[in-house]
Design a protein around this motif. Structure first.
Motif, short mmCIF file in Angstrom:
data_model
loop_
_atom_site.label_atom_id
_atom_site.label_comp_id
_atom_site.label_asym_id
_atom_site.label_seq_id
_atom_site.Cartn_x
_atom_site.Cartn_y
_atom_site.Cartn_z
N ASP A 62 23.31 5.37 19.05
CA ASP A 62 23.83 6.14 17.93
C ASP A 62 22.80 7.10 17.36
OD1 ASP A 62 26.27 4.83 18.10
OD2 ASP A 62 25.68 3.26 16.70
N SER A 63 21.64 7.20 17.97
CA SER A 63 20.55 8.04 17.48
C SER A 63 20.21 9.12 18.51
CB SER A 63 19.30 7.19 17.23
OG SER A 63 19.57 6.18 16.29
N LEU A 64 19.30 9.98 18.12
CA LEU A 64 18.84 11.05 18.99
C LEU A 64 17.32 11.00 19.11
CD1 LEU A 64 20.97 13.96 17.46
CD2 LEU A 64 21.46 12.71 19.57
N LEU A 65 16.82 11.39 20.28
CA LEU A 65 15.38 11.50 20.54
C LEU A 65 15.12 12.90 21.07
CD1 LEU A 65 12.50 10.34 20.89
CD2 LEU A 65 13.21 9.63 23.19
N GLY A 66 14.34 13.67 20.33
CA GLY A 66 14.08 15.05 20.71
C GLY A 66 12.66 15.29 21.16
N LEU A 67 12.49 16.31 22.00
CA LEU A 67 11.18 16.80 22.43
C LEU A 67 11.10 18.26 22.02
CD1 LEU A 67 11.10 15.33 26.07
CD2 LEU A 67 10.19 14.30 23.97
N ARG A 68 10.09 18.60 21.24
CA ARG A 68 9.91 19.95 20.70
C ARG A 68 8.59 20.51 21.23
NH1 ARG A 68 7.48 21.34 15.54
NH2 ARG A 68 8.27 23.34 14.83
N PRO A 69 8.63 21.45 22.17
CA PRO A 69 7.41 21.93 22.84
C PRO A 69 6.68 23.05 22.10
CG PRO A 69 9.30 22.93 23.86
CD PRO A 69 9.83 22.02 22.78
N VAL A 70 6.01 22.71 21.01
CA VAL A 70 5.29 23.73 20.26
C VAL A 70 3.83 23.34 19.99
CG1 VAL A 70 7.39 24.61 19.18
CG2 VAL A 70 6.06 22.85 18.01
N ALA A 71 3.38 22.21 20.49
CA ALA A 71 2.03 21.72 20.17
C ALA A 71 0.97 22.43 21.00
CB ALA A 71 1.94 20.22 20.41
N ASP A 72 -0.21 22.56 20.40
CA ASP A 72 -1.36 23.09 21.13
C ASP A 72 -2.60 22.23 20.87
OD1 ASP A 72 -1.99 23.76 18.54
OD2 ASP A 72 -2.10 25.91 18.89
N ASP A 73 -2.36 20.99 20.41
CA ASP A 73 -3.47 20.06 20.20
C ASP A 73 -3.15 18.75 20.91
OD1 ASP A 73 -1.44 19.19 18.52
OD2 ASP A 73 -2.76 18.80 16.81
N VAL A 74 -3.83 17.68 20.55
CA VAL A 74 -3.60 16.39 21.20
C VAL A 74 -3.14 15.36 20.19
CG1 VAL A 74 -5.25 16.81 23.06
CG2 VAL A 74 -6.03 15.74 20.96
N PHE A 75 -2.38 14.40 20.67
CA PHE A 75 -1.87 13.32 19.82
C PHE A 75 -2.98 12.34 19.47
CE2 PHE A 75 -0.33 8.94 19.48
CZ PHE A 75 0.55 9.07 18.42
N SER A 76 -2.92 11.82 18.26
CA SER A 76 -3.78 10.72 17.85
C SER A 76 -3.03 9.87 16.86
CB SER A 76 -5.07 11.22 17.20
OG SER A 76 -5.79 10.12 16.66
N GLU A 77 -2.91 8.60 17.17
CA GLU A 77 -2.24 7.69 16.24
C GLU A 77 -3.11 7.40 15.02
OE1 GLU A 77 -3.79 5.08 19.67
OE2 GLU A 77 -2.82 7.00 19.46
#
Length: 138
Positions: A62-77
């Motif tokens: 019942d939910s949605l999962l999106g991918l938005r390709p606009v990043a130019d850095d790296v992920f960090s939790e």
């Protein structure tokens, strides 16, 4: 008084490379696509779907999962924002099978862990976003 929310409507992850991310999420989860700009779309359709930013939104129950390709850095939790994204699965067997599927695809993972309330399997997507599968104890 509090706001009576009942579930998540959607989660959208910001990614760097939509082709790599789509290949990963398609192969690992195989979710149906809810929204994407159709190939050969006219300008009016592209404008109407501008909220996708060239990405994709998958249907997840019942939910949605999106991918938005606009990043130019790296992920960090360890920065403000997303720590990790956890997906519910039916049981421990699904986690054990998932670990084998990840290994077959060459995707590193931390193995199935017992965390008391259930079991988890941790791994990362192409942008190093921390993902987890969670199965409750029976």
């Amino acid at each position: 008084m509090t706001i009576p929310i009942k579930s998540y409507a959607h989660v959208r992850l910001t990614v760097t490379d939509i082709e790599a991310s789509r290949a990963f999420y398609d192969a690992v989860f195989g979710l149906p696509v809810a929204f994407e700009v159709p190939e050969g779309a006219d300008e009016a359709t592209r404008e109407q779907l501008g909220f996708l930013f060239g990405g994709v939104i998958y249907q997840l129950g019942d939910s949605l999962l999106g991918l938005r390709p606009v990043a130019d850095d790296v992920f960090s939790e360890n920065r403000v924002g997303l720590d990790h994204l956890s997906f519910a699965v039916e049981d421990r067997k699904v986690l054990d099978d998932a670990a084998g599927q990840l290994e077959a695809r060459g995707i590193p993972h931390a193995g199935v862990k017992d965390i008391g309330a259930g079991y988890i399997l941790e791994f990362r997507d192409p942008d190093d976003i921390a993902l987890e599968l969670f199965a409750p104890k029976a």
